[in-house]
Design an enzyme around this catalytic site. Structure first.
Site, PDB file in Angstrom:
ATOM      1  N   SER A 211       0.852  -1.182   0.000  1.00 59.05           N
ATOM      2  CA  SER A 211       0.000   0.000   0.000  1.00 59.05           C
ATOM      3  C   SER A 211       0.889   1.232   0.000  1.00 59.05           C
ATOM      4  CB  SER A 211      -0.942  -0.041   1.208  1.00 59.05           C
ATOM      5  OG  SER A 211      -1.840   1.035   1.200  1.00 59.05           O
ATOM      6  N   ARG A 380      -5.465   3.280  -0.741  1.00 59.12           N
ATOM      7  CA  ARG A 380      -6.681   3.363   0.064  1.00 59.12           C
ATOM      8  C   ARG A 380      -7.851   2.688  -0.641  1.00 59.12           C
ATOM      9  NH1 ARG A 380      -7.394   9.241   2.067  1.00 59.12           N
ATOM     10  NH2 ARG A 380      -7.816   9.545  -0.125  1.00 59.12           N
ATOM     11  N   VAL A 502      -6.827   4.552  10.687  1.00 63.61           N
ATOM     12  CA  VAL A 502      -5.645   4.646   9.817  1.00 63.61           C
ATOM     13  C   VAL A 502      -6.019   5.055   8.389  1.00 63.61           C
ATOM     14  CG1 VAL A 502      -4.396   2.970  11.195  1.00 63.61           C
ATOM     15  CG2 VAL A 502      -5.702   2.186   9.237  1.00 63.61           C
ATOM     16  N   GLU A 503      -5.005   5.473   7.635  1.00 63.27           N
ATOM     17  CA  GLU A 503      -5.138   5.930   6.243  1.00 63.27           C
ATOM     18  C   GLU A 503      -6.188   7.037   6.104  1.00 63.27           C
ATOM     19  OE1 GLU A 503      -5.293   3.085   3.108  1.00 63.27           O
ATOM     20  OE2 GLU A 503      -3.701   1.856   3.939  1.00 63.27           O
ATOM     21  N   GLY A 504      -6.179   7.936   7.046  1.00 65.16           N
ATOM     22  CA  GLY A 504      -7.134   9.034   7.058  1.00 65.16           C
ATOM     23  C   GLY A 504      -8.279   8.703   7.994  1.00 65.16           C
TER      24      GLY A 504
END
Length: 806
Positions: A211, A380, A502-504
């Site tokens: 990722s 994402r 996570v990831e925003g």
């Protein structure tokens, strides 16, 4: 001809012209023809005649003739916009412009081109990809003991780490020429989903290298030298990567990043006067950080000595640093809610690295934020949506079986309406989530970097994972809250906040990214208007601004005209390229898309630049766009699957749910617009007959729940791709073993219930019941064996782990 008929004809003409978004000259011609006809038929008084033609020549005609319009209207308006619009920061601009827009832009635009969606190729895997799923991925899942990993070891076993590296799990996105697997996004997503249905710890470990991380960044931005050195090593697992972005003082606000690098000359590996960077940083929450051998680092770069040019603040920059570099401090661990994947802080003070360690070299100095945003858009789209669907499929298969096996009040608990309602949500949401997962992965395979769609699926799928897992825990009851090897949902439940964060983080993603970025990138004209305002070339800016502004006006008038008609008719006359069960949903989504576009423009008009600070409103717009995306993905999935009749309840449940939520949220937005006049006007245009879309019907939910309670083709499709253990030493294996036995024995159990009613002392003593049943020929010997087997299997399933006193 009566005046009423003339008024009706005029209204129809105006509606038709507006709906078709005709250019200004067509409007001017139609208006001139109307005035001329009015003059011929009614011979109006001279003052009226002069007023009509005066307004036409002074206003309408200049608006229709492009050079006149630019000089008289667009240029002055452009100057006003430049004065009133707040300046846009570099990081904000880069975030807005990062990635691409795709199907979500069609939904945002008010008139989706459904042919584009239905013409997308089916989500397929190559023979090599399917072989990998059936071989190494299946074997990996069999190696995983989640209780041992999370409770006893606190890490994956050494043999699992070795297997991951040897079989190429860390190199799924790396091209074959560098030794990677070069899998499609669809395959990458399928691998993560299957592993996630077995172990969240293992899934996260597989996700990160594929990722947002060094491999993804190197592939798109690295120099040839960097690619040749690192990619083969990453593909073989010789290097374990991590990427350090988040700081204690700067999470989402990259402009506040305190981690800094200063360009200077220094000594490196015995060489003097090396042009490099002296770095100081403090990062946390870095997945794989404690075991990483190569550290991707984001920092703000400064050039006080002007070694690269006249600018001192060069902006956010990315570098790759071997973790054995002197001064790099790494190795401690966080404990993310006992899921125990490798995660921890790292830091360094005055660490000197050569300039060539910047990802992409000197040319990529200061481009780090754009690089991150574009890479995050692709990553994402895959990792967390796949993990969410894996959890959903696990809940469908395991909780559905548990609800059929577990009894209360002499009935399987899945037969109770309250439990049925939760099972329906689990089934309907998972069907919808899987549809969104495969659709978005297709976008990546088509070359998109879907910045808005990726934010939608990250937010919506992790949120619906939370709802699915909560429902599963409620159904499992006491067994769900007692951790141990038998608990198949406990660790997934603990992992929920991790996926949300996570990831925003979801609060940020919903309130700022989906609509904040979508309103600019997905709208057909707003980005052009903003770029024109920022353009310092006045002539070019005036041309772009003129085309965008008046295109925007025609677009809004068209949506207003269409929204009212679609609201009156519920879009029944909209031509769509499909029939069957999905037809009405495609039509209704067209209506909601048009309503969304109109209300969105109204909010931008009435709130202007303040809209981005009205996070409650922007978050609700994000919800509407998200639910439209989920519904369209669900429709696409049903069509791709060949319209199986057994899946119609799942289709209807998911679509009815999405339509209801989207419509309800639009009403809430209207109620909270600051201008009551526009709120009232838009409400009348968009909802002329009120709200139309109710929650999914009870009968539909009952049909969805029933699909989870027994083996069937629909249940198999719904849970396809998850790991299903065949061992009765495993929680899922026990459920798989028990379900057919319990179903087969249900009619026999009912005979025993009647027997106990006749002989109450037999209550709770199965062997005594069987003995009497055999004597009275209520059961045969074979039937008694089946009852014993079902009872034993059920007892194994409902058993709860217990431990010695602490």
């Amino acid at each position: 001809m009566s005046t009423a008929i003339w008024i009706l004809l005029a209204a129809v003409t105006v509606w038709e012209l507006a709906a078709r978004r005709v250019p200004g000259l067509v409007w001017a011609t139609a208006l001139a023809a109307g005035i001329a006809l009015w003059d011929i038929l009614y011979h109006p008084a001279m003052p009226l005649w002069l007023t009509a033609w005066g307004l036409f020549f002074l206003i309408v005609l200049p608006l229709a003739v492009t050079p006149l319009r630019r000089a008289l209207f667009s240029a002055p308006l452009l100057k006003i916009f430049r004065r009133i619009m707040p300046p846009m920061s570099d990081t904000e601009r880069e975030a807005l412009e990062a990635g691409t827009v795709w199907w979500e832009a069609e939904l945002f635009g008010g008139n989706p081109k459904w042919e584009e969606l239905f013409n997308l190729p089916l989500p397929t895997l190559s023979t090599e990809e399917q072989t990998f799923l059936d071989g190494p991925v299946e074997k990996l899942c069999a190696l995983l003991d989640d209780w041992q990993i999370t409770h006893e070891r606190g890490d994956l076993p050494p043999e699992v780490w070795r297997f991951l590296k040897d079989k190429g799990f860390f190199g799924m996105i790396i091209p074959k020429k560098y030794g990677g697997l070069e899998f499609s996004a669809q395959a990458h997503s399928a691998v993560v989903m299957k592993v996630a249905s077995r172990s969240i710890t293992a899934a996260v470990t597989v996700m990160v290298p594929n990722s947002l991380g060094p491999a993804e960044l190197l592939l798109h931005y690295g120099t040839d030298k960097q690619k040749k050195h690192y990619l083969p090593r990453l593909a073989r697992g010789k290097e374990v990567p991590c990427f350090a972005l988040t700081s204690p003082e700067a999470g989402s606000d990259a402009s506040a990043m305190p981690d800094r690098g200063v360009l200077c000359r220094g000594e490196f590996q015995g060489k003097k006067n090396v042009l490099g960077i002296r770095l100081t940083w403090d990062k946390r929450y870095i997945t794989l950080g404690p075991v990483a051998t190569v550290l991707g680092l984001a920092f703000r770069l400064f050039d006080p000595e002007h070694l690269l040019g006249q600018e001192e603040d060069l902006g956010i920059t990315l570098a790759l640093i071997p973790t054995d570099t002197p001064g790099v401090e790494i190795g401690t661990r966080h404990n993310p809610l006992n899921i125990v994947f490798q995660n921890g802080p790292n830091w360094g003070e005055n660490v000197f690295i050569p300039l060539e360690w910047i990802i992409g070299g000197r040319e990529r100095v200061g481009q780090g934020w754009r690089m991150l945003m574009e890479s995050l858009a692709a990553g994402r789209s895959i990792s967390l949506p796949a993990l969410s669907v894996g959890a959903g499929k696990l809940a469908c298969r395991a909780t559905g079986a548990y609800a059929r096996i577990r009894r209360q009040f002499k009935l399987p608990i899945g037969k109770f309406e309250a439990v049925e309602e939760a099972l329906a949500r689990i089934a309907g949401y998972t069907y919808m989530m899987e549809a969104a997962r495969t659709l978005t992965a297709r976008a990546v395979d088509l070359g998109e970097k879907p910045s808005v769609a990726s934010a939608i699926v990250k937010y919506q799928l992790t949120e619906h994972m939370r709802r699915v897992v909560n429902d599963a825990m409620d159904i499992q009851g006491g067994a769900g809250i007692c951790l141990g090897p038998r608990n198949f949902m406990g660790r997934v439940y603990q992992a929920l906040p991790i996926s949300i964060t996570v990831e925003g983080a979801n609060i940020l993603t919903r309130a700022l990214i989906i609509y904040g970025q979508g309103a600019v990138r997905c709208h057909p004209y707003v980005l052009q208007e903003l770029q024109a305002v920022a353009d310092k070339d006045d002539k070019r800016a005036a041309q772009v601004f003129d085309a965008a502004l008046f295109g925007h006006i025609r677009y809004t008038l068209s949506n207003a005209a269409r929204a009212f008609w679609l609201g009156v008719t519920d879009a029944r006359f909209v031509r769509v390229p499909v029939d069957g069960p999905v037809r009405q949903y495609v039509q209704r989504l067209t209506r909601l898309s048009c309503a969304f576009a109109l209300i969105s423009d109204t909010a931008m008009l009435t709130l202007g630049g303040a809209l981005k600070r009205k996070e409650k409103i922007s978050g609700r717009f994000a919800d509407v766009l998200g639910f439209m995306y989920l519904a369209s993905a669900t429709i696409k999935r049903f069509e791709d699957d060949g319209r199986p009749v057994e899946d119609i309840p799942l289709l209807r449940y998911a679509c009815d749910y999405c339509l209801h939520e989207a419509e309800k949220t639009l009403v809430v937005i209207l109620k909270h617009l600051p201008s009551r006049f526009f709120s009232w006007l838009m409400g009348g245009l968009v909802f002329p007959s009120g709200r139309r879309y109710p929650v999914p019907a009870d009968a539909m939910g009952q049909a969805c729940a029933k699909l989870l309670l027994e083996p069937s083709a629909a249940r198999a499709r719904l849970t396809q791709g998850m790991y299903v253990s065949k061992s009765t030493q495993d929680a899922i294996g026990r459920l798989e073993d028990a379900l057919p036995k319990v179903i087969a024995a249900e009619t026999l159990d009912r005979r025993l219930v009647k027997l106990v009613d006749e002989y109450p002392l037999l209550h709770g003593d199965l062997e005594a019941q069987i003995k009497i049943a055999l004597e009275k020929n209520i059961l045969s010997a074979a039937e008694a064996k089946l009852v014993r087997a079902a009872y034993a299997a059920r007892r194994e399933v409902i058993a709860v782990d217990d431990f010695e006193k602490i």
